[in-house]
Design a protein around this motif. Structure first.
Motif, PDB file in Angstrom:
ATOM      1  N   PHE A  93     -11.873  21.938 -71.145  1.00 26.12           N
ATOM      2  CA  PHE A  93     -12.589  22.808 -72.379  1.00 26.12           C
ATOM      3  C   PHE A  93     -13.554  21.476 -73.187  1.00 26.12           C
ATOM      4  CE2 PHE A  93      -9.238  25.785 -72.296  1.00 26.12           C
ATOM      5  CZ  PHE A  93     -10.159  26.685 -71.873  1.00 26.12           C
ATOM      6  N   GLY A  94     -13.169  20.214 -72.762  1.00 22.21           N
ATOM      7  CA  GLY A  94     -13.935  19.029 -73.487  1.00 22.21           C
ATOM      8  C   GLY A  94     -13.541  19.029 -74.915  1.00 22.21           C
ATOM      9  N   VAL A  95     -12.401  19.298 -75.241  1.00 23.64           N
ATOM     10  CA  VAL A  95     -11.824  19.034 -76.694  1.00 23.64           C
ATOM     11  C   VAL A  95     -11.603  17.595 -76.795  1.00 23.64           C
ATOM     12  CG1 VAL A  95      -9.891  19.465 -78.306  1.00 23.64           C
ATOM     13  CG2 VAL A  95     -10.576  21.381 -76.602  1.00 23.64           C
ATOM     14  N   PRO A  96     -12.301  16.799 -77.629  1.00 23.38           N
ATOM     15  CA  PRO A  96     -12.019  15.470 -77.671  1.00 23.38           C
ATOM     16  C   PRO A  96     -10.419  15.055 -78.032  1.00 23.38           C
ATOM     17  CG  PRO A  96     -13.084  16.457 -79.760  1.00 23.38           C
ATOM     18  CD  PRO A  96     -13.045  17.613 -78.913  1.00 23.38           C
ATOM     19  N   MET A  97     -10.174  13.910 -77.800  1.00 22.77           N
ATOM     20  CA  MET A  97      -9.015  13.275 -77.789  1.00 22.77           C
ATOM     21  C   MET A  97      -9.073  11.887 -78.401  1.00 22.77           C
ATOM     22  SD  MET A  97      -5.871  13.437 -77.796  1.00 22.77           S
ATOM     23  CE  MET A  97      -4.682  11.970 -78.379  1.00 22.77           C
ATOM     24  N   ARG A  98      -9.496  12.116 -80.013  1.00 24.07           N
ATOM     25  CA  ARG A  98      -9.890  10.855 -80.508  1.00 24.07           C
ATOM     26  C   ARG A  98      -8.802  10.027 -81.141  1.00 24.07           C
ATOM     27  NH1 ARG A  98     -13.549  14.889 -83.159  1.00 24.07           N
ATOM     28  NH2 ARG A  98     -15.463  14.660 -81.896  1.00 24.07           N
ATOM     29  N   GLY A  99      -7.858  10.495 -81.046  1.00 22.76           N
ATOM     30  CA  GLY A  99      -6.676   9.617 -81.487  1.00 22.76           C
ATOM     31  C   GLY A  99      -5.739   8.743 -80.315  1.00 22.76           C
ATOM     32  N   ASN A 100      -4.622   8.488 -81.038  1.00 26.14           N
ATOM     33  CA  ASN A 100      -3.846   7.728 -79.755  1.00 26.14           C
ATOM     34  C   ASN A 100      -2.932   8.483 -79.179  1.00 26.14           C
ATOM     35  OD1 ASN A 100      -1.854   6.086 -78.493  1.00 26.14           O
ATOM     36  ND2 ASN A 100      -2.095   4.313 -80.313  1.00 26.14           N
ATOM     37  N   LEU A 101      -2.962   8.569 -77.787  1.00 22.25           N
ATOM     38  CA  LEU A 101      -2.100   9.355 -77.239  1.00 22.25           C
ATOM     39  C   LEU A 101      -0.859   9.295 -77.115  1.00 22.25           C
ATOM     40  CD1 LEU A 101      -3.114  11.381 -75.015  1.00 22.25           C
ATOM     41  CD2 LEU A 101      -2.750   9.836 -72.995  1.00 22.25           C
ATOM     42  N   ILE A 102      -0.283   8.098 -77.340  1.00 21.68           N
ATOM     43  CA  ILE A 102       1.247   7.779 -77.490  1.00 21.68           C
ATOM     44  C   ILE A 102       1.634   8.334 -78.859  1.00 21.68           C
ATOM     45  CG2 ILE A 102       2.878   6.015 -78.085  1.00 21.68           C
ATOM     46  CD1 ILE A 102       1.187   4.185 -75.975  1.00 21.68           C
ATOM     47  N   ILE A 103       0.773   8.409 -80.022  1.00 23.73           N
ATOM     48  CA  ILE A 103       1.212   8.959 -81.225  1.00 23.73           C
ATOM     49  C   ILE A 103       1.262  10.556 -81.007  1.00 23.73           C
ATOM     50  CG2 ILE A 103       0.399   9.283 -83.567  1.00 23.73           C
ATOM     51  CD1 ILE A 103      -0.898   6.653 -83.593  1.00 23.73           C
TER      52      ILE A 103
END
Lengths: 370, 369
Positions: free
Chosen positions: A247-257
């Motif tokens: 869906f191309g939803v952005p993942m702007r933050g930290n994956l680990i968080i």
């Protein structure tokens, strides 16, 4: 630091996993279904109103009306209604049209020419949200067409709001819906499975066996719940991958968080499931109890309806709801890149909820067993 | 087939239900709770939305604009000292939107060039963005009028008649739709679980070894749930009419027919699930994915079907909930009769007979040696 794994708990985990995953259909439901659901709801759900069936009462030589209809049909909002009846009311009643434009008898063009412009629309308001949008659409089209046709120039109001939508500028539906669907799916899986797995032991009588075995209560509890925390966690990367890659939803933050946030949330939901199973005796009861929690929790999480609008009592419930915190955190991390204050405070709330719920169920466990 | 044997199975099932008051209470509590929450908590119109405001102009005009916003009960004004801090509050989930008024606001307004204020919305929150945008759209004219004192009479008067729900009451819209969701939960989840329990315990084999025929067992097992489902409908109906004042303009028999068809479809689906799954946990998962979630999300309950992509519009036609949703809403609010509703009824009847046939066949095939 060397972690010594308690063999009892390890045994429990093995048993739980082999029980839950033995059935290939269950494996499918646990891993394929969330992906499918995510895809389905991510694409299909939108609160935008489109494809409204428009009909109108024709008048001879009414160019303004014709232009209004042309404009409406050229926008993505309206499509032409296939009508067999003449009466505008009957067209709506028989569900042939959602909205009918009824110009005055002499025609819209003439009535505006005489300075008494007036037009009526009949809107099917059995869907409130849709009716409101339809009215707003027609109004804006009407203003545009009249300004064009009568060369009055668009009389722009002296104040203009320049609107910018942060984080989702083109208002893509998946970006809006995905965090909500994600939290719902995780919640559904963890709460219902946890509570049903414990009450299944009660139903089949193996629970007594567990209790009489030389294991401690906390070992039983941890052993029964840890596998479901792990199952829930294993769903996160799958669902996240669909969100980001499909869906191309952005993942702007930290994956680990994000994973840490999910872990705290899942601990809370598993604790809810445990508490439900402590109170109930059969799987059916657990399922109903799970629903009794889930249904309001989903509705009062701010996923579909803003919390600000709710009356005070409901607002209190909304802020006692783990989904509210996870959803806000998920949106914040994925779309806004993560605000440390929001994340820390929400994590703290979830942790507190998990601790309180676990303590209550531990105590209840004790009393039911002895 | 003998009625007496089916009745005996039904009696046993009734005892099962009555012996377990917890489930019965939940079965009644659930609809009550859903209707209450939806009826009371859910308001589609925006209220008390917190908005950060940075007033860089500090003139009479800008103050009037802020007053106009604050005096509507839609917004709560949260003053920010700088433009940056206003936007940051949106980031930190403190406010839903930020309004930034430039220092030249009044000057531009008085010079006739048209003043501009910037509105920054939180696009991560789908529940408020749409309504804030449409609100500010109308606000443009209203605020202009308030500040400049000039009335702007539109060229054309648009008179809108909202048929069937003239005051756009959210409850009238939501409660008839809730019928569908409540029925879906009770019928599909309860039946799939109760039949799966017999498989899990092994008592299904026991039932089958009695002289009762499979069809008698099915009817006997499902009949109490038909009663439970109809009871829930009556319950929600009473709350809708008495508690929320939702009008009922149609024919009760038409509504009952629709409910019956819908109930039969979902009971059959529940039976099919339990035959295929055999365990309660798996049944619950399948029932949830194939019954509950679609009836809530893809039936047009909240999210309009017409707005979905073409593929999904066709897909929803396979869902009994979609058809019963339009029957329920139209009978309640529009007073539609059988003739108006022939398409939903035909569709529902087709899905129903198909589902019942498959379920009965599958059940028979699985139990016969």
């Amino acid at each position: 630091m060397k972690i010594k794994i308690n063999p009892t708990i390890l045994g429990f985990i093995k048993k739980e996993f082999s029980q839950a995953l033995r059935d290939p259909r269950m494996r499918m439901m646990l891993f394929a279904a969330p992906i499918m659901q995510m895809t389905l709801f991510g694409i299909a759900l939108t609160s935008d109103v489109k494809n409204v069936r428009l009909s109108f009462q024709p008048r001879p030589n009414d160019t303004v009306l014709e232009h209004v209809v042309e404009h409406a049909l050229a926008s993505k909002w309206f499509i032409s209604a296939h009508t067999t009846r003449m009466d505008p009311f009957e067209q709506v009643q028989s569900d042939e049209a959602d909205v009918v434009i009824v110009p005055p008898p002499e025609g819209l063009t003439e009535s505006i020419g005489r300075g008494q412009g007036r037009v009526q629309i009949l809107v099917n308001a059995s869907n409130v949200i849709k009716a409101q949008s339809v009215e707003a659409y027609i109004r804006s089209i009407l203003d545009q067409v009249v300004a064009n046709d009568f060369q009055r120039g668009i009389t722009a109001p002296p104040i203009h709001f320049d609107m910018r939508i942060l984080f989702n500028p083109s208002m893509e539906t998946p970006v809006f819906m995905v965090p909500g669907v994600m939290s719902t799916l995780i919640c559904l899986i963890t709460i219902l499975l946890t509570s049903m797995s414990i009450s299944k032991e009660k139903e089949t009588g193996t629970f007594e066996m567990l209790v009489s075995a030389p294991v401690k209560i906390w070992e039983i509890m941890l052993g029964k719940t840890l596998p479901y925390v792990m199952l829930g966690m294993s769903n996160i990367p799958l669902i996240l991958a669909v969100a980001v890659f499909a869906f191309g939803v952005p993942m702007r933050g930290n994956l680990i968080i994000l994973f840490i946030a999910a872990f705290f949330f899942i601990c809370t939901t598993v604790a809810v499931g445990t508490l439900i199973s402590v109170v109930t005796k059969t799987q059916q009861q657990s399922m109903m109890g799970g629903f009794l929690f889930l249904f309001p929790a989903i509705q009062l999480s701010g996923m579909m309806f803003p919390i600000e609008n709710m009356p005070l009592g409901m607002k209190v419930l909304a802020y006692l709801n783990p989904i509210t915190y996870f959803l806000e955190m998920l949106r914040n991390i994925m779309l806004k890149g993560g605000d440390s204050h929001v994340i820390l405070s929400h994590l703290a709330v979830l942790a507190l909820m998990a601790v309180i719920l676990t303590t209550i169920s531990y105590k209840k466990f004790h009393t039911t067993l002895s | 087939m003998k009625i007496a044997r089916a009745r005996a199975v039904a009696r046993k099932e009734v005892f099962h239900i009555l012996r377990d008051p917890f489930t019965l209470a939940l079965a009644l509590l659930l609809p009550l709770m859903m209707v209450t929450i939806f009826g009371i908590a859910i308001e589609f119109n925006v209220q008390n939305i917190k908005i950060a405001v940075y007033d860089g102009d500090r003139t009479q005009a800008s103050r009037k604009l802020i007053d106009a916003l604050g005096s509507s009960r839609y917004f709560l004004i949260d003053r920010a000292a700088t433009q940056y801090s206003a936007i940051e509050r949106v980031d930190a989930e403190r406010d839903r939107a930020a309004l930034i008024i430039d220092p030249k606001f009044e000057y531009d307004l008085l010079s006739g060039r048209g003043a501009e204020a910037q509105l920054i919305l939180d696009g991560s929150d789908n529940s408020t963005v749409g309504s804030i945008i449409s609100y500010f759209g109308t606000m443009q004219n209203l605020a202009s009028e308030k500040i400049t004192g000039e009335m702007q009479r539109p060229e054309v008067d648009l008179v809108t008649r909202f048929l069937y729900n003239p005051e756009l009451n959210s409850k009238w819209f939501v409660v008839p739709g809730l019928m569908v969701v409540v029925l879906a939960i009770l019928s599909i989840l309860l039946t799939s679980l109760t039949v799966a329990r017999e498989w899990e315990n092994g008592s299904m084999e026991l039932l089958l070894s009695t002289p009762a025929e499979p069809i008698e067992i099915i009817i006997g097992k499902l009949f109490p749930y038909v009663v439970l489902g109809l009871g829930a409908i009556a319950f929600v109906y009473a709350i809708a009419r008495l508690g929320f004042g939702v009008p009922f303009l149609g024919n009760h028999l038409v509504f009952l027919l629709g409910s019956g068809l819908f109930l039969a479809t979902y009971l059959a689906q529940g039976l099919l699930i339990s035959v295929a799954a055999r365990t309660q946990q798996l049944s619950m998962q399948i029932a949830m994915m194939s019954g509950f979630l679609p009836s809530m999300l893809l039936s047009g309950f909240i999210f309009p079907i017409e707005s979905m992509p073409p593929f999904f519009r066709i897909l929803t036609m396979l869902l009994p909930a979609r058809w019963f949703m339009s029957i329920s809403r139209d009978v309640f609010l529009k007073g539609s009769d059988l003739n108006d509703l022939k398409i939903p009824f035909i569709a529902l009847a087709c899905i129903c007979s198909l589902m019942v046939t498959i379920a009965v066949r599958r059940f028979k095939r699985d139990v016969e040696p």
